[in-house]
Scaffold this motif. Structure first.
Motif, PDB file in Angstrom:
ATOM      1  N   THR A 278      -6.224  -1.161 -10.274  1.00 15.28           N
ATOM      2  CA  THR A 278      -7.617  -1.644 -10.690  1.00 15.28           C
ATOM      3  C   THR A 278      -7.900  -1.767 -12.504  1.00 15.28           C
TER       4      THR A 278
ATOM      5  N   THR B  40      -3.605  -7.144   0.925  1.00 17.73           N
ATOM      6  CA  THR B  40      -5.256  -6.457   0.074  1.00 17.73           C
ATOM      7  C   THR B  40      -6.109  -7.386   0.242  1.00 17.73           C
TER       8      THR B  40
ATOM      9  N   ARG C 163      -7.608  -3.806  -3.317  1.00 21.36           N
ATOM     10  CA  ARG C 163      -7.371  -1.836  -2.272  1.00 21.36           C
ATOM     11  C   ARG C 163      -6.643  -3.074  -0.896  1.00 21.36           C
ATOM     12  N   CYS C 164      -5.957  -2.132  -0.172  1.00 20.37           N
ATOM     13  CA  CYS C 164      -5.574  -2.350   1.332  1.00 20.37           C
ATOM     14  C   CYS C 164      -6.516  -2.650   1.822  1.00 20.37           C
TER      15      CYS C 164
ATOM     16  N   CYS D 240      -5.845   0.308   5.094  1.00 20.61           N
ATOM     17  CA  CYS D 240      -6.621   1.230   5.762  1.00 20.61           C
ATOM     18  C   CYS D 240      -7.238   1.758   4.460  1.00 20.61           C
ATOM     19  N   GLY D 241      -7.480   0.297   3.526  1.00 20.91           N
ATOM     20  CA  GLY D 241      -8.568   0.838   1.910  1.00 20.91           C
ATOM     21  C   GLY D 241      -7.913   1.480   0.517  1.00 20.91           C
ATOM     22  N   GLU D 242      -6.944   2.036   1.235  1.00 24.62           N
ATOM     23  CA  GLU D 242      -6.380   2.883  -0.302  1.00 24.62           C
ATOM     24  C   GLU D 242      -6.585   1.436  -1.407  1.00 24.62           C
ATOM     25  N   THR D 243      -7.125   2.549  -2.576  1.00 29.75           N
ATOM     26  CA  THR D 243      -7.305   1.333  -4.104  1.00 29.75           C
ATOM     27  C   THR D 243      -5.404   1.039  -4.165  1.00 29.75           C
ATOM     28  N   ILE D 244      -5.026  -0.159  -4.735  1.00 33.67           N
ATOM     29  CA  ILE D 244      -3.532  -0.129  -5.457  1.00 33.67           C
ATOM     30  C   ILE D 244      -3.341  -0.267  -6.698  1.00 33.67           C
TER      31      ILE D 244
ATOM     32  N   SER E  15      -0.233   3.850   1.038  1.00 32.91           N
ATOM     33  CA  SER E  15       0.114   5.504   2.221  1.00 32.91           C
ATOM     34  C   SER E  15       0.181   4.023   3.783  1.00 32.91           C
ATOM     35  N   CYS E  16       0.035   2.964   3.498  1.00 31.09           N
ATOM     36  CA  CYS E  16       0.502   2.018   4.633  1.00 31.09           C
ATOM     37  C   CYS E  16       1.384   1.542   4.796  1.00 31.09           C
TER      38      CYS E  16
ATOM     39  N   CYS F 113       0.811  -0.910  -0.438  1.00 37.11           N
ATOM     40  CA  CYS F 113       0.092  -0.242  -0.442  1.00 37.11           C
ATOM     41  C   CYS F 113       1.204   1.194  -0.134  1.00 37.11           C
TER      42      CYS F 113
END
Length: 98
Positions: free
Chosen positions: A37, A15, A27-28, A31-35, A9-10, A7
């Motif tokens: 798509t 995933t 997504r992570c 934290c929910g961050e999209t990795i 972000s974190c 991720c």
């Protein structure tokens, strides 16, 4: 060694697979961050067994009553698409192989 799916972000590398409208998203789980798509159509020929649930949110286990379908992705993709088309997030959980 660098993990390509970590991720941004974190930094964690756990995933989850999500379908949203016509997109397949990794997504992570923390934290929910999209990795990454891609189009859900790119995944439709897969024989990977999975369970599809209404998404409870990043890192959360879905309750059994939110099950949409279970089986090879190519056979349950129509049911997934019908739910995801209206904007509902669908969580795909791979089934353990025997």
């Amino acid at each position: 060694m660098t993990n390509m799916l970590a991720c941004p972000s974190c930094g964690l590398d756990k995933t989850e697979s999500i379908v949203h409208r016509s997109s397949y998203i990794l997504r992570c789980a923390a934290c929910g961050e999209t990795i990454v798509t891609t189009s859900f159509m790119a995944m439709l020929d897969s024989d990977h067994e999975c369970s599809a649930f209404i998404d409870p949110g990043p890192g959360k286990h879905p309750p059994p009553e939110t099950l949409i379908a279970r089986g090879p992705l190519r056979l349950i993709s129509t049911a997934i698409s019908a739910v995801a088309r209206n904007g509902t997030l669908v969580l795909l959980i791979p089934e353990a192989k025997d």
